[in-house]
Design a protein around this motif. Sequence first.
Motif, PDB file in Angstrom:
ATOM      1  N   ALA A  38      35.565  39.789  40.675  1.00  0.00           N
ATOM      2  CA  ALA A  38      35.688  41.096  40.318  1.00  0.00           C
ATOM      3  C   ALA A  38      34.272  41.385  39.586  1.00  0.00           C
ATOM      4  CB  ALA A  38      36.639  42.146  40.054  1.00  0.00           C
ATOM      5  N   GLU A  39      34.741  41.161  38.338  1.00  0.00           N
ATOM      6  CA  GLU A  39      33.057  41.392  37.709  1.00  0.00           C
ATOM      7  C   GLU A  39      31.953  40.966  38.662  1.00  0.00           C
ATOM      8  OE1 GLU A  39      33.651  39.981  34.336  1.00  0.00           O
ATOM      9  OE2 GLU A  39      35.673  40.969  33.477  1.00  0.00           O
ATOM     10  N   LEU A  40      32.014  39.672  39.171  1.00  0.00           N
ATOM     11  CA  LEU A  40      30.945  39.984  39.843  1.00  0.00           C
ATOM     12  C   LEU A  40      30.299  39.929  40.915  1.00  0.00           C
ATOM     13  CD1 LEU A  40      31.149  35.541  39.944  1.00  0.00           C
ATOM     14  CD2 LEU A  40      29.823  36.872  38.430  1.00  0.00           C
ATOM     15  N   LEU A  41      31.780  40.738  41.761  1.00  0.00           N
ATOM     16  CA  LEU A  41      31.773  41.714  43.283  1.00  0.00           C
ATOM     17  C   LEU A  41      31.125  43.261  42.524  1.00  0.00           C
ATOM     18  CD1 LEU A  41      34.189  40.345  44.923  1.00  0.00           C
ATOM     19  CD2 LEU A  41      32.307  39.341  44.681  1.00  0.00           C
ATOM     20  N   GLY A  42      31.523  43.358  40.787  1.00  0.00           N
ATOM     21  CA  GLY A  42      30.647  44.695  40.454  1.00  0.00           C
ATOM     22  C   GLY A  42      31.795  45.600  40.915  1.00  0.00           C
ATOM     23  N   LEU A  43      33.332  44.893  40.620  1.00  0.00           N
ATOM     24  CA  LEU A  43      34.270  45.967  40.911  1.00  0.00           C
ATOM     25  C   LEU A  43      35.004  46.489  40.367  1.00  0.00           C
ATOM     26  CD1 LEU A  43      36.272  43.959  44.076  1.00  0.00           C
ATOM     27  CD2 LEU A  43      34.901  45.675  43.685  1.00  0.00           C
ATOM     28  N   THR A  44      35.133  47.563  39.042  1.00  0.00           N
ATOM     29  CA  THR A  44      35.608  47.597  37.728  1.00  0.00           C
ATOM     30  C   THR A  44      37.232  48.487  38.257  1.00  0.00           C
ATOM     31  OG1 THR A  44      34.702  50.372  37.822  1.00  0.00           O
ATOM     32  CG2 THR A  44      33.285  47.928  37.173  1.00  0.00           C
ATOM     33  N   GLY A  45      38.094  48.875  37.006  1.00  0.00           N
ATOM     34  CA  GLY A  45      39.226  49.878  36.503  1.00  0.00           C
ATOM     35  C   GLY A  45      40.331  49.412  38.051  1.00  0.00           C
ATOM     36  N   ASP A  46      40.408  50.329  38.779  1.00  0.00           N
ATOM     37  CA  ASP A  46      41.420  50.165  40.159  1.00  0.00           C
ATOM     38  C   ASP A  46      41.278  48.739  40.882  1.00  0.00           C
ATOM     39  OD1 ASP A  46      43.712  51.786  38.672  1.00  0.00           O
ATOM     40  OD2 ASP A  46      43.062  53.093  40.011  1.00  0.00           O
ATOM     41  N   GLU A  47      39.794  49.173  41.219  1.00  0.00           N
ATOM     42  CA  GLU A  47      39.277  47.903  42.490  1.00  0.00           C
ATOM     43  C   GLU A  47      39.697  46.557  42.072  1.00  0.00           C
ATOM     44  OE1 GLU A  47      35.882  49.302  43.190  1.00  0.00           O
ATOM     45  OE2 GLU A  47      36.262  50.849  45.055  1.00  0.00           O
ATOM     46  N   ALA A  48      38.827  46.323  40.675  1.00  0.00           N
ATOM     47  CA  ALA A  48      38.945  45.359  40.262  1.00  0.00           C
ATOM     48  C   ALA A  48      40.502  45.000  40.050  1.00  0.00           C
ATOM     49  CB  ALA A  48      38.351  45.451  38.742  1.00  0.00           C
ATOM     50  N   ARG A  49      41.549  45.518  39.823  1.00  0.00           N
ATOM     51  CA  ARG A  49      43.084  45.481  39.229  1.00  0.00           C
ATOM     52  C   ARG A  49      43.639  44.865  40.589  1.00  0.00           C
ATOM     53  NH1 ARG A  49      42.245  48.751  35.086  1.00  0.00           N
ATOM     54  NH2 ARG A  49      43.111  50.969  36.473  1.00  0.00           N
ATOM     55  N   ASN A  50      43.319  45.648  41.843  1.00  0.00           N
ATOM     56  CA  ASN A  50      43.083  45.176  42.885  1.00  0.00           C
ATOM     57  C   ASN A  50      43.302  44.005  43.783  1.00  0.00           C
ATOM     58  OD1 ASN A  50      45.146  47.804  42.928  1.00  0.00           O
ATOM     59  ND2 ASN A  50      43.548  49.139  44.317  1.00  0.00           N
ATOM     60  N   LYS A  79      29.742  39.630  49.774  1.00  0.00           N
ATOM     61  CA  LYS A  79      28.599  40.157  49.717  1.00  0.00           C
ATOM     62  C   LYS A  79      26.817  39.708  48.552  1.00  0.00           C
ATOM     63  CE  LYS A  79      29.555  43.736  46.426  1.00  0.00           C
ATOM     64  NZ  LYS A  79      29.398  45.116  46.646  1.00  0.00           N
ATOM     65  N   GLY A  80      26.880  38.160  49.106  1.00  0.00           N
ATOM     66  CA  GLY A  80      25.345  37.598  49.035  1.00  0.00           C
ATOM     67  C   GLY A  80      25.266  37.351  47.197  1.00  0.00           C
ATOM     68  N   LEU A  81      26.287  37.118  47.472  1.00  0.00           N
ATOM     69  CA  LEU A  81      26.202  36.077  45.508  1.00  0.00           C
ATOM     70  C   LEU A  81      26.250  34.652  46.350  1.00  0.00           C
ATOM     71  CD1 LEU A  81      28.824  38.268  43.601  1.00  0.00           C
ATOM     72  CD2 LEU A  81      26.045  38.676  43.626  1.00  0.00           C
ATOM     73  N   SER A  82      25.596  33.810  45.193  1.00  0.00           N
ATOM     74  CA  SER A  82      25.486  32.768  45.608  1.00  0.00           C
ATOM     75  C   SER A  82      25.798  31.370  44.135  1.00  0.00           C
ATOM     76  CB  SER A  82      23.964  32.457  45.785  1.00  0.00           C
ATOM     77  OG  SER A  82      22.977  32.332  44.505  1.00  0.00           O
ATOM     78  N   VAL A  83      27.405  32.082  43.888  1.00  0.00           N
ATOM     79  CA  VAL A  83      27.785  31.367  43.928  1.00  0.00           C
ATOM     80  C   VAL A  83      28.675  29.749  43.894  1.00  0.00           C
ATOM     81  CG1 VAL A  83      30.294  31.382  41.955  1.00  0.00           C
ATOM     82  CG2 VAL A  83      28.824  33.053  42.417  1.00  0.00           C
ATOM     83  N   GLY A  84      27.731  28.594  43.978  1.00  0.00           N
ATOM     84  CA  GLY A  84      27.847  26.895  43.743  1.00  0.00           C
ATOM     85  C   GLY A  84      30.167  26.918  43.722  1.00  0.00           C
ATOM     86  N   GLU A  85      30.506  26.015  44.306  1.00  0.00           N
ATOM     87  CA  GLU A  85      31.427  25.691  44.637  1.00  0.00           C
ATOM     88  C   GLU A  85      31.845  25.142  42.811  1.00  0.00           C
ATOM     89  OE1 GLU A  85      34.370  21.790  46.740  1.00  0.00           O
ATOM     90  OE2 GLU A  85      32.045  22.333  47.701  1.00  0.00           O
ATOM     91  N   ALA A  86      31.288  24.168  42.558  1.00  0.00           N
ATOM     92  CA  ALA A  86      30.735  23.076  41.260  1.00  0.00           C
ATOM     93  C   ALA A  86      31.257  24.620  40.144  1.00  0.00           C
ATOM     94  CB  ALA A  86      29.861  22.786  41.324  1.00  0.00           C
ATOM     95  N   ALA A  87      31.143  25.532  40.321  1.00  0.00           N
ATOM     96  CA  ALA A  87      31.085  26.601  39.203  1.00  0.00           C
ATOM     97  C   ALA A  87      32.010  27.050  39.311  1.00  0.00           C
ATOM     98  CB  ALA A  87      29.920  27.580  39.637  1.00  0.00           C
ATOM     99  N   ILE A  88      32.323  27.807  40.799  1.00  0.00           N
ATOM    100  CA  ILE A  88      34.192  28.039  40.829  1.00  0.00           C
ATOM    101  C   ILE A  88      35.722  27.430  40.656  1.00  0.00           C
ATOM    102  CG2 ILE A  88      36.117  29.186  42.641  1.00  0.00           C
ATOM    103  CD1 ILE A  88      33.229  30.226  44.227  1.00  0.00           C
ATOM    104  N   ARG A  89      35.206  25.822  41.086  1.00  0.00           N
ATOM    105  CA  ARG A  89      36.279  24.783  41.028  1.00  0.00           C
ATOM    106  C   ARG A  89      36.778  24.760  38.976  1.00  0.00           C
ATOM    107  NH1 ARG A  89      38.402  23.601  45.374  1.00  0.00           N
ATOM    108  NH2 ARG A  89      37.462  23.031  47.297  1.00  0.00           N
ATOM    109  N   GLN A  90      34.843  24.598  38.606  1.00  0.00           N
ATOM    110  CA  GLN A  90      34.962  24.912  36.934  1.00  0.00           C
ATOM    111  C   GLN A  90      35.630  26.316  36.097  1.00  0.00           C
ATOM    112  OE1 GLN A  90      34.033  22.541  34.847  1.00  0.00           O
ATOM    113  NE2 GLN A  90      34.932  23.289  33.264  1.00  0.00           N
ATOM    114  N   LYS A  91      35.648  27.640  37.053  1.00  0.00           N
ATOM    115  CA  LYS A  91      36.195  28.329  36.016  1.00  0.00           C
ATOM    116  C   LYS A  91      37.648  28.421  36.569  1.00  0.00           C
ATOM    117  CE  LYS A  91      35.776  32.061  34.409  1.00  0.00           C
ATOM    118  NZ  LYS A  91      34.813  32.139  32.914  1.00  0.00           N
ATOM    119  N   MET A  92      38.191  27.971  37.351  1.00  0.00           N
ATOM    120  CA  MET A  92      39.615  27.855  37.416  1.00  0.00           C
ATOM    121  C   MET A  92      40.259  26.998  36.500  1.00  0.00           C
ATOM    122  SD  MET A  92      39.251  27.950  42.302  1.00  0.00           S
ATOM    123  CE  MET A  92      41.061  27.621  42.757  1.00  0.00           C
ATOM    124  N   LEU A  93      39.198  25.762  36.458  1.00  0.00           N
ATOM    125  CA  LEU A  93      40.321  24.640  35.704  1.00  0.00           C
ATOM    126  C   LEU A  93      40.216  25.249  34.169  1.00  0.00           C
ATOM    127  CD1 LEU A  93      38.578  21.435  36.235  1.00  0.00           C
ATOM    128  CD2 LEU A  93      40.423  21.845  36.897  1.00  0.00           C
TER     129      LEU A  93
END
Length: 107
Positions: A38-50, A79-93
Amino acid sequence: MSQFEDRQKGQEAKFAFDAEKKFKAEARRNKLLGIWAAELLGLTGDEARNYAAEVVAADFQEAGDEDVYRKIAGDLEAKGLSVGEAAIRQKMLQLTQTANEQIAAEG
């Protein structure tokens, strides 16, 4: 026979406890992952919680983590953000470890 039954009941209780702990940790990890995305997507408050709640709900589509990964990766890509698979999976771990630590601290 009573000792065997007691041991079996103890093993069943441990299995149920471990399964509940794993479920809580996965849900917590998914919430934390949703907040991160949500932070990467620029969402805050209720939008981020949702959004975090949507990520948690996405985990119920199929067994395993792929449904959560697809949700995050798809939303970031849309959203046009280029976050690679490895970065997402690393964050998941990383967040799996964080969630496990938080659940353990809560007792």
